[in-house]
Design an enzyme around this catalytic site. Structure first.
Site, PDB file in Angstrom:
ATOM      1  N   ASP A 193     -14.687   4.170  -6.727  1.00  0.00           N
ATOM      2  CA  ASP A 193     -13.560   4.269  -5.785  1.00  0.00           C
ATOM      3  C   ASP A 193     -12.527   3.218  -6.147  1.00  0.00           C
ATOM      4  O   ASP A 193     -12.895   2.140  -6.618  1.00  0.00           O
ATOM      5  CB  ASP A 193     -14.076   4.023  -4.344  1.00  0.00           C
ATOM      6  CG  ASP A 193     -13.199   4.680  -3.309  1.00  0.00           C
ATOM      7  OD1 ASP A 193     -12.030   4.292  -3.197  1.00  0.00           O
ATOM      8  OD2 ASP A 193     -13.674   5.596  -2.605  1.00  0.00           O
ATOM      9  N   ASN A 194     -11.262   3.515  -5.907  1.00  0.00           N
ATOM     10  CA  ASN A 194     -10.230   2.468  -6.103  1.00  0.00           C
ATOM     11  C   ASN A 194      -9.789   1.889  -4.762  1.00  0.00           C
ATOM     12  O   ASN A 194      -8.873   1.064  -4.724  1.00  0.00           O
ATOM     13  CB  ASN A 194      -9.028   3.008  -6.888  1.00  0.00           C
ATOM     14  CG  ASN A 194      -8.215   4.017  -6.094  1.00  0.00           C
ATOM     15  OD1 ASN A 194      -8.667   4.493  -5.046  1.00  0.00           O
ATOM     16  ND2 ASN A 194      -7.035   4.358  -6.574  1.00  0.00           N
ATOM     17  N   GLY A 222     -10.026   4.326   1.086  1.00  0.00           N
ATOM     18  CA  GLY A 222     -11.395   4.049   1.532  1.00  0.00           C
ATOM     19  C   GLY A 222     -11.589   2.591   1.865  1.00  0.00           C
ATOM     20  O   GLY A 222     -10.654   1.789   1.793  1.00  0.00           O
ATOM     21  N   ASP A 257     -10.007   3.415 -10.711  1.00  0.00           N
ATOM     22  CA  ASP A 257      -9.085   4.510 -10.407  1.00  0.00           C
ATOM     23  C   ASP A 257      -9.399   5.656 -11.371  1.00  0.00           C
ATOM     24  O   ASP A 257      -9.234   5.513 -12.590  1.00  0.00           O
ATOM     25  CB  ASP A 257      -7.648   3.986 -10.610  1.00  0.00           C
ATOM     26  CG  ASP A 257      -6.596   5.071 -10.412  1.00  0.00           C
ATOM     27  OD1 ASP A 257      -6.955   6.263 -10.373  1.00  0.00           O
ATOM     28  OD2 ASP A 257      -5.410   4.714 -10.322  1.00  0.00           O
ATOM     29  N   SER A 279      -9.813  11.497  -3.429  1.00  0.00           N
ATOM     30  CA  SER A 279      -8.477  12.045  -3.141  1.00  0.00           C
ATOM     31  C   SER A 279      -8.099  11.663  -1.720  1.00  0.00           C
ATOM     32  O   SER A 279      -8.939  11.750  -0.822  1.00  0.00           O
ATOM     33  CB  SER A 279      -8.456  13.583  -3.235  1.00  0.00           C
ATOM     34  OG  SER A 279      -7.227  14.085  -2.700  1.00  0.00           O
ATOM     35  N   GLY A 293     -14.160  15.978 -18.283  1.00  0.00           N
ATOM     36  CA  GLY A 293     -14.457  15.485 -19.640  1.00  0.00           C
ATOM     37  C   GLY A 293     -15.747  14.674 -19.652  1.00  0.00           C
ATOM     38  O   GLY A 293     -16.587  14.822 -20.541  1.00  0.00           O
ATOM     39  N   TYR A 319      -0.704  17.963  -2.081  1.00  0.00           N
ATOM     40  CA  TYR A 319      -2.159  18.007  -1.887  1.00  0.00           C
ATOM     41  C   TYR A 319      -2.689  19.401  -2.246  1.00  0.00           C
ATOM     42  O   TYR A 319      -3.607  19.558  -3.045  1.00  0.00           O
ATOM     43  CB  TYR A 319      -2.460  17.678  -0.433  1.00  0.00           C
ATOM     44  CG  TYR A 319      -3.924  17.671  -0.044  1.00  0.00           C
ATOM     45  CD1 TYR A 319      -4.799  16.705  -0.556  1.00  0.00           C
ATOM     46  CD2 TYR A 319      -4.425  18.593   0.879  1.00  0.00           C
ATOM     47  CE1 TYR A 319      -6.135  16.666  -0.162  1.00  0.00           C
ATOM     48  CE2 TYR A 319      -5.756  18.557   1.277  1.00  0.00           C
ATOM     49  CZ  TYR A 319      -6.605  17.599   0.759  1.00  0.00           C
ATOM     50  OH  TYR A 319      -7.937  17.567   1.164  1.00  0.00           O
TER      51      TYR A 319
HETATM   52  P1  NAD Z   1     -11.064   9.590   2.451  1.00  0.00           P
HETATM   53  O1  NAD Z   1      -9.637   9.192   2.314  1.00  0.00           O
HETATM   54  O2  NAD Z   1     -11.862   8.957   3.529  1.00  0.00           O
HETATM   55  O3  NAD Z   1     -11.829   9.347   1.087  1.00  0.00           O
HETATM   56  C1  NAD Z   1     -11.249   9.525  -0.173  1.00  0.00           C
HETATM   57  C2  NAD Z   1     -11.718   8.400  -1.078  1.00  0.00           C
HETATM   58  O4  NAD Z   1     -11.195   8.593  -2.397  1.00  0.00           O
HETATM   59  C3  NAD Z   1     -11.221   7.026  -0.597  1.00  0.00           C
HETATM   60  O5  NAD Z   1     -12.290   6.107  -0.545  1.00  0.00           O
HETATM   61  C4  NAD Z   1     -10.185   6.631  -1.647  1.00  0.00           C
HETATM   62  O6  NAD Z   1     -10.063   5.227  -1.807  1.00  0.00           O
HETATM   63  C5  NAD Z   1     -10.733   7.346  -2.891  1.00  0.00           C
HETATM   64  N1  NAD Z   1      -9.717   7.578  -3.909  1.00  0.00           N
HETATM   65  C6  NAD Z   1      -8.505   8.190  -3.767  1.00  0.00           C
HETATM   66  N2  NAD Z   1      -7.863   8.221  -4.943  1.00  0.00           N
HETATM   67  C7  NAD Z   1      -8.677   7.641  -5.868  1.00  0.00           C
HETATM   68  C8  NAD Z   1      -8.582   7.382  -7.257  1.00  0.00           C
HETATM   69  N3  NAD Z   1      -7.478   7.706  -7.954  1.00  0.00           N
HETATM   70  N4  NAD Z   1      -9.628   6.791  -7.891  1.00  0.00           N
HETATM   71  C9  NAD Z   1     -10.741   6.441  -7.207  1.00  0.00           C
HETATM   72  N5  NAD Z   1     -10.888   6.653  -5.889  1.00  0.00           N
HETATM   73  C10 NAD Z   1      -9.867   7.246  -5.210  1.00  0.00           C
HETATM   74  O7  NAD Z   1     -11.078  11.186   2.602  1.00  0.00           O
HETATM   75  P2  NAD Z   1     -12.306  12.168   2.910  1.00  0.00           P
HETATM   76  O8  NAD Z   1     -12.048  12.851   4.182  1.00  0.00           O
HETATM   77  O9  NAD Z   1     -13.577  11.460   2.725  1.00  0.00           O
HETATM   78  O10 NAD Z   1     -12.119  13.235   1.756  1.00  0.00           O
HETATM   79  C11 NAD Z   1     -12.913  13.208   0.587  1.00  0.00           C
HETATM   80  C12 NAD Z   1     -12.688  14.455  -0.245  1.00  0.00           C
HETATM   81  O11 NAD Z   1     -12.985  15.620   0.531  1.00  0.00           O
HETATM   82  C13 NAD Z   1     -11.241  14.607  -0.730  1.00  0.00           C
HETATM   83  O12 NAD Z   1     -11.254  15.122  -2.038  1.00  0.00           O
HETATM   84  C14 NAD Z   1     -10.658  15.612   0.231  1.00  0.00           C
HETATM   85  O13 NAD Z   1      -9.625  16.348  -0.350  1.00  0.00           O
HETATM   86  C15 NAD Z   1     -11.874  16.489   0.542  1.00  0.00           C
HETATM   87  N6  NAD Z   1     -11.731  17.170   1.838  1.00  0.00           N
HETATM   88  C16 NAD Z   1     -11.980  16.508   3.005  1.00  0.00           C
HETATM   89  C17 NAD Z   1     -11.808  17.187   4.203  1.00  0.00           C
HETATM   90  C18 NAD Z   1     -12.119  16.550   5.537  1.00  0.00           C
HETATM   91  O14 NAD Z   1     -11.978  17.216   6.549  1.00  0.00           O
HETATM   92  N7  NAD Z   1     -12.554  15.323   5.603  1.00  0.00           N
HETATM   93  C19 NAD Z   1     -11.362  18.521   4.211  1.00  0.00           C
HETATM   94  C20 NAD Z   1     -11.085  19.136   3.007  1.00  0.00           C
HETATM   95  C21 NAD Z   1     -11.296  18.462   1.803  1.00  0.00           C
END
Ligand code: NAD
Ligand code: UDP
Length: 327
Positions: A32-33, A37, A57, A76, A103, A146
Site C-alpha cells: 500500500d502507498n 488507507g 506505490d 485504488s 506482469g 474511476y
Molecule cells: P480504500 O480507499 O479504503 O482502500 C484502497 C487502498 O488502496 C488504500 O489503502 C490506498 O492507500 C491504496 N492505494 C491506492 N492507490 C495506491 C497505489 N497507487 N499504490 C498502492 N496502494 C494504493 O477503498 P476500499 O473501499 O477498500 O476499496 C478497495 C478496492 O475495492 C478498490 O479497488 C475499489 O475500487 C474496490 N471497490 C470497493 C467498493 C466498496 O464498496 N468498498 C465497491 C466497489 C469496488
C-alpha cells in the site's frame, strides 16, 4: 504455505482480506502507498510471522521477493470524494498499476484477482445489473476517472488471460460497508453515521430517491475468497441485492443511532447513479455464494465501530491530505 500479495492492504477491503488470508494460514504480503488507507487497519497483523508489508506505490514497478501463488489487486481510491480529489492517481492505479501487477503475476506464475466495481455499469439502464450489461458511463464526467480506469482494468486483465493464458479473476464489487471505512471518506455510510454522532443534520444528495444495495464486509470477503478459488475467469457481481433508497436509508440511520436530526437536501452530484442492485445469479450458481448478513445486523456492527471514536476523532472533519502523494 501459499503466498499471496494483497494490494490496497491498508484500506478498508484490503485489510479485511489480509485478516481472512492470515486466518486461512497463508503467507500474506500487504502492499500500500497509504494514499487513502491507514496502517492502523493492519497494525494488529504485524505480530504475525506470516505477514509482511511493503510501503509501495503500485503504479511504479512492483518487485516482490520470493514466490507468489496469488495476487489480489485492491489498490485504488474507492470513494467519489477521494477519486475526485486525486483523479490522475485513480486513473494510474487502475491502468499502470494493473499492468504492473499482471506482469508480476505472469513472472511469478500466480493467479490474479482484480477488484472491479458496479461503477462499470455507470448510471445503469438495466436493472438489476447482470454481468452481461455493458453499462452507461460518461467517460469525461467526474466519475469517468474511476469508472474508465476500472473498465480498462477489466479489459487488460482479460487480454492477459486470453493472450498469455494467465489465470485471472474479476470481481465486480457493489457498495460494501463495515468497520474500518474512513470516517471522512465521503461515502454515504460513514458520512451519515459521522453526522448522527456529531449531532449534525444528515445530508441527502438529490431527492434521496436514488437507490443502493449495501453488502456487509464479511459477506464480500467470503464471495471474493470463493471466486479466487473457483475456475471462472469472467466478471462476477458480488453484492447484496437488498435495495433501498438513500432517503429511507437515512431514516434507518436516525432510528439506529437514536438521534432526532433533520435531513438536509443538497444537489445530486453529476452522473450519480439513480439505481443500483446486483443480479447475483452467477455468484449463487458458480460460487454457491449469497449474502448472509442483513442490513440491520451489518449496520449495528458498523455503528458499534464508529461509536468507539473519541469526540476529537469524530470532529476531525478535514479530508485526508493527499498532497504529499501527488507526483
Ligand atoms: P480504500 O480507499 O479504503 O482502500 C484502497 C487502498 O488502496 C488504500 O489503502 C490506498 O492507500 C491504496 N492505494 C491506492 N492507490 C495506491 C497505489 N497507487 N499504490 C498502492 N496502494 C494504493 O477503498 P476500499 O473501499 O477498500 O476499496 C478497495 C478496492 O475495492 C478498490 O479497488 C475499489 O475500487 C474496490 N471497490 C470497493 C467498493 C466498496 O464498496 N468498498 C465497491 C466497489 C469496488
Ligand atoms: N449520498 C448522500 N449523502 C452523503 C453521501 C452520499 O445522499 O452525504 C448519496 C450519493 O449521492 C449516492 C449514495 O449516497 O447516491 C451512495 O454514495 P456513496 O458515495 O457511498 O457511493 P456510490 O455508490 O455513489 O459510489
Amino acid at each position: 504455505m501459499k503466498r499471496i500479495l494483497i494490494t490496497g492492504a491498508a484500506g478498508f477491503l484490503g485489510s479485511h482480506l489480509c485478516d481472512r488470508f492470515i486466518m486461512e494460514g497463508y503467507h500474506v504480503i500487504g502492499m500500500d502507498n497509504l494514499i487513502t488507507g491507514d496502517l492502523k487497519n493492519i497494525e494488529h497483523l504485524f505480530k504475525y510471522e506470516h505477514f509482511e508489508f511493503y510501503h509501495h506505490d503500485v503504479t511504479k514497478f512492483v518487485f516482490v521477493v520470493g514466490e507468489l501463488d496469488y495476487i489480489l489487486h485492491f489498490a485504488s481510491p474507492a470513494s467519489p470524494i477521494d477519486y475526485l480529489r486525486i483523479p490522475i492517481q485513480t486513473l494510474k492505479v487502475g491502468s499502470l498499476g494493473t499492468h504492473n501487477l499482471l506482469g508480476l503475476a505472469r513472472v511469478k506464475k500466480a493467479r490474479i484477482l482484480i477488484a472491479s466495481t458496479s461503477e462499470v455499469y455507470g448510471d445503469p439502464l438495466v436493472h438489476p445489473q447482470t454481468e452481461e450489461y455493458y453499462g452507461n458511463v460518461n467517460t469525461i464526467g467526474p466519475r469517468g476517472v474511476y469508472d474508465e480506469a476500472k473498465r480498462f482494468q477489466e479489459s487488460m486483465t482479460m487480454a492477459y488471460h486470453t493472450f498469455h493464458g494467465l489465470e485471472t479473476r474479476i470481481v465486480r464489487i457493489f457498495n460494501t460497508y463495515g468497520p474500518r471505512m474512513r470516517l471522512n471518506d465521503g461515502r454515504v455510510i460513514p458520512a451519515f453515521i459521522g453526522q448522527a454522532l456529531r449531532g449534525e443534520n444528515l445530508t441527502i444528495f438529490g431527492d434521496g430517491m436514488q437507490t443502493r444495495s449495501f453488502c456487509y464486509i464479511d459477506d464480500q470477503v467470503e464471495g471474493i475468497f470463493r471466486l479466487l478459488h473457483s475456475d471462472y475467469p469472467y466478471p462476477v457481481n458480488i453484492g447484496n441485492p437488498d435495495e433501498i433508497s438513500i432517503l429511507d436509508f437515512a431514516k434507518e440511520i436516525l432510528k439506529l443511532t437514536g438521534t432526532d436530526q433533520q435531513l438536509t437536501f443538497k444537489e445530486l452530484p453529476l452522473n450519480d447513479p439513480l439505481q443500483r442492485q446486483p443480479d447475483i445469479t452467477k455468484a449463487r450458481n458458480i460460487l454457491n455464494w449469497s449474502p448472509t448478513i442483513g442490513r440491520e445486523e451489518g449496520m449495528k456492527r458498523t455503528y458499534a465501530y464508529f461509536k468507539s471514536f473519541t469526540p476529537e476523532e469524530l470532529l476531525k472533519e478535514e479530508h485526508k491530505d493527499f498532497s504529499k502523494y501527488i507526483s
